[in-house]
Write an enzyme that holds these catalytic residues in place. Sequence first.
Site, PDB file in Angstrom:
ATOM      1  N   CYS A 158       0.812  -1.225   0.000  1.00 40.88           N
ATOM      2  CA  CYS A 158       0.000   0.000   0.000  1.00 40.88           C
ATOM      3  C   CYS A 158       0.845   1.275   0.000  1.00 40.88           C
ATOM      4  O   CYS A 158       0.447   2.293  -0.560  1.00 40.88           O
ATOM      5  CB  CYS A 158      -0.933   0.001   1.203  1.00 40.88           C
ATOM      6  N   ARG A 244       4.161   5.846  11.076  1.00 42.90           N
ATOM      7  CA  ARG A 244       2.742   5.599  11.384  1.00 42.90           C
ATOM      8  C   ARG A 244       2.157   6.860  12.022  1.00 42.90           C
ATOM      9  O   ARG A 244       2.739   7.393  12.972  1.00 42.90           O
ATOM     10  CB  ARG A 244       2.635   4.420  12.349  1.00 42.90           C
ATOM     11  N   HIS A 251      -2.718   6.912   3.036  1.00 42.58           N
ATOM     12  CA  HIS A 251      -1.263   7.056   3.167  1.00 42.58           C
ATOM     13  C   HIS A 251      -0.828   8.286   2.361  1.00 42.58           C
ATOM     14  O   HIS A 251      -1.098   8.389   1.158  1.00 42.58           O
ATOM     15  CB  HIS A 251      -0.549   5.834   2.593  1.00 42.58           C
TER      16      HIS A 251
HETATM   17  N1  LIG Z   1      -4.741  -3.901   6.423  1.00 40.39           N
HETATM   18  C1  LIG Z   1      -4.147  -3.483   5.293  1.00 40.39           C
HETATM   19  O1  LIG Z   1      -4.347  -2.349   4.817  1.00 40.39           O
HETATM   20  C2  LIG Z   1      -3.218  -4.396   4.535  1.00 40.39           C
HETATM   21  C3  LIG Z   1      -2.603  -3.903   3.387  1.00 40.39           C
HETATM   22  C4  LIG Z   1      -1.776  -4.746   2.648  1.00 40.39           C
HETATM   23  C5  LIG Z   1      -1.572  -6.046   3.059  1.00 40.39           C
HETATM   24  N2  LIG Z   1      -2.171  -6.521   4.215  1.00 40.39           N
HETATM   25  C6  LIG Z   1      -1.947  -7.933   4.542  1.00 40.39           C
HETATM   26  O2  LIG Z   1      -3.151  -8.656   4.323  1.00 40.39           O
HETATM   27  C7  LIG Z   1      -3.283  -9.732   5.262  1.00 40.39           C
HETATM   28  C8  LIG Z   1      -4.587  -9.574   6.021  1.00 40.39           C
HETATM   29  O3  LIG Z   1      -4.549  -8.342   6.728  1.00 40.39           O
HETATM   30  P1  LIG Z   1      -5.733  -7.884   7.658  1.00 40.39           P
HETATM   31  O4  LIG Z   1      -5.368  -6.524   8.113  1.00 40.39           O
HETATM   32  O5  LIG Z   1      -7.034  -8.073   6.960  1.00 40.39           O
HETATM   33  O6  LIG Z   1      -5.602  -8.952   8.870  1.00 40.39           O
HETATM   34  P2  LIG Z   1      -6.707  -9.384   9.928  1.00 40.39           P
HETATM   35  O7  LIG Z   1      -7.741  -8.353  10.078  1.00 40.39           O
HETATM   36  O8  LIG Z   1      -5.940  -9.820  11.123  1.00 40.39           O
HETATM   37  O9  LIG Z   1      -7.399 -10.689   9.233  1.00 40.39           O
HETATM   38  C9  LIG Z   1      -6.724 -11.888   9.116  1.00 40.39           C
HETATM   39  C10 LIG Z   1      -7.568 -12.956   8.427  1.00 40.39           C
HETATM   40  O10 LIG Z   1      -6.776 -14.143   8.329  1.00 40.39           O
HETATM   41  C11 LIG Z   1      -7.426 -15.192   9.033  1.00 40.39           C
HETATM   42  N3  LIG Z   1      -6.438 -16.003   9.756  1.00 40.39           N
HETATM   43  C12 LIG Z   1      -5.674 -15.636  10.789  1.00 40.39           C
HETATM   44  N4  LIG Z   1      -4.894 -16.660  11.204  1.00 40.39           N
HETATM   45  C13 LIG Z   1      -5.187 -17.713  10.383  1.00 40.39           C
HETATM   46  C14 LIG Z   1      -4.739 -19.053  10.303  1.00 40.39           C
HETATM   47  N5  LIG Z   1      -3.817 -19.536  11.144  1.00 40.39           N
HETATM   48  N6  LIG Z   1      -5.240 -19.853   9.339  1.00 40.39           N
HETATM   49  C15 LIG Z   1      -6.172 -19.373   8.470  1.00 40.39           C
HETATM   50  N7  LIG Z   1      -6.644 -18.111   8.504  1.00 40.39           N
HETATM   51  C16 LIG Z   1      -6.167 -17.290   9.457  1.00 40.39           C
HETATM   52  C17 LIG Z   1      -8.366 -14.524  10.000  1.00 40.39           C
HETATM   53  O11 LIG Z   1      -9.428 -15.422  10.330  1.00 40.39           O
HETATM   54  P3  LIG Z   1     -10.186 -15.361  11.771  1.00 40.39           P
HETATM   55  O12 LIG Z   1     -11.101 -14.185  11.721  1.00 40.39           O
HETATM   56  O13 LIG Z   1     -10.898 -16.658  11.814  1.00 40.39           O
HETATM   57  O14 LIG Z   1      -9.108 -15.216  12.813  1.00 40.39           O
HETATM   58  C18 LIG Z   1      -8.835 -13.341   9.174  1.00 40.39           C
HETATM   59  O15 LIG Z   1      -9.819 -13.735   8.259  1.00 40.39           O
HETATM   60  C19 LIG Z   1      -2.047  -9.642   6.163  1.00 40.39           C
HETATM   61  O16 LIG Z   1      -1.088 -10.562   5.678  1.00 40.39           O
HETATM   62  C20 LIG Z   1      -1.581  -8.206   5.994  1.00 40.39           C
HETATM   63  O17 LIG Z   1      -0.189  -8.112   6.198  1.00 40.39           O
HETATM   64  C21 LIG Z   1      -3.000  -5.712   4.947  1.00 40.39           C
END
Ligand SMILES: NC(=O)c1ccc[n+]([C@@H]2O[C@H](COP(=O)([O-])OP(=O)(O)OC[C@H]3O[C@@H](n4cnc5c(N)ncnc54)[C@H](OP(=O)(O)O)[C@@H]3O)[C@@H](O)[C@H]2O)c1
Length: 361
Positions: A158, A244, A251
């Site tokens: 991002c 941050r 951003h």
């Molecule tokens: N937030 C952003 O703007 C952004 C931008 C770029 C990239 N990312 C990347 O995108 C990914 C998701 O980010 P997020 O912010 O959406 O994270 P998040 O809110 O913590 O969501 C994580 C997701 O992964 C699932 N999960 C967690 N542990 C797991 C496991 N052991 N096995 C299978 N599924 C699992 C969770 O399921 P449950 O609900 O069942 O726990 C949830 O659906 C991350 O790798 C992050 O680095 C995020």
Amino acid sequence: MSEKLKVGILGGTGMVGQRFISLLENHPWFQVTTIAASPRSAGKTYKEAVGERWKMTTPMPEAVKDLVVMNVNEVEKVASQVDFVFSAVDMTKEEIRKIEEEYAKTETPVVSNNSAHRWTPDVPMVVPEINPEHMKVIDFQKKRLGTEKGFVAVKPNCSIQSYAPVLTAWKEFEPYEVVATTYQAISGAGKTFKDWPEMIENIIPYIGGEEEKSEKEPLRIWGEIKDGVIVPAKTPVITCQCIRVPVLNGHTAAVFVKFRKKPTKEQLIEKLVSFKGQPQELELPSAPRQFIQYMEEDNRPQVKLDVDFENGMGISVGRIREDSVYDWKFVGLSHNTVRGAAGGAVLCAELLKAQGYITKK
Ligand SMILES: NC(=O)c1ccc[n+]([C@@H]2O[C@H](COP(=O)([O-])OP(=O)(O)OC[C@H]3O[C@@H](n4cnc5c(N)ncnc54)[C@H](OP(=O)(O)O)[C@@H]3O)[C@@H](O)[C@H]2O)c1
């Protein structure tokens, strides 16, 4: 309805997953039929699994509330229900690399928001307006995986979206040295102020891994396919600090640039506002009509006023002015969870469909 491609969201209960679900409500080509998350959520309805965690400002779409969440790790079962998947799971890099390839090997294309495969040599990392031709490396990846339809494609981090498109628009002036400082929203860490109260009235001068991504990923996007892999470009060199800041979404980047061919301010602005790519030419459903806008006012772009430009898919630029050490400086702004995450991935999937890489199974 049945003509739409069936899509699954891996990590659909998380912050990025929720953004996918919101953006895909009423999508003309794609229909969310399957949501998968960790074993903790599997077996519950989507509404139960997300509970109080719904972080979008729009309500949860009715169509997904009663879908029963599946376990991401049951690859064959999830894959059998869909034409392709978006991936936004939070697991270790090794686990993500492995599971995304497992999905690809079931002949299910994976369009990923995760960083795990961004440096896999035959995986395209694409901003559809900048390097749509990189999708061709999928042909080589499929040979490696032994698949006909299955592959992994990713979108970049991002943080780079507020300046990489701008530098691309200025390519003919040959930028060769760039200093960027990014001021990054807390939603980029999957957080709101409710779950990260320490960020209120605070600044944290460190985001793990972010500076390296911000410096290196643009070079891969500006690279070319050689012998079946993406070879990154060597210039411009970019040095970056990522901070941050207490902002929910958006951003901002403050950037200094040196050019080999010196442009005028009028030329710089003209190149920004006329910059178009394949998404605009193909009129893809999520493509911003105006990819980059230039704002003349000294106090723009502002997060509160401008982050939703073109539904969060456009880039806002302002404050282009001459610099006493570098040639020119500017400020850029992009929406980190729309253009920078789920929206960027949806646009990649639309491009892949238009190019014939994603089809009905
Ligand atoms: N937030 C952003 O703007 C952004 C931008 C770029 C990239 N990312 C990347 O995108 C990914 C998701 O980010 P997020 O912010 O959406 O994270 P998040 O809110 O913590 O969501 C994580 C997701 O992964 C699932 N999960 C967690 N542990 C797991 C496991 N052991 N096995 C299978 N599924 C699992 C969770 O399921 P449950 O609900 O069942 O726990 C949830 O659906 C991350 O790798 C992050 O680095 C995020």
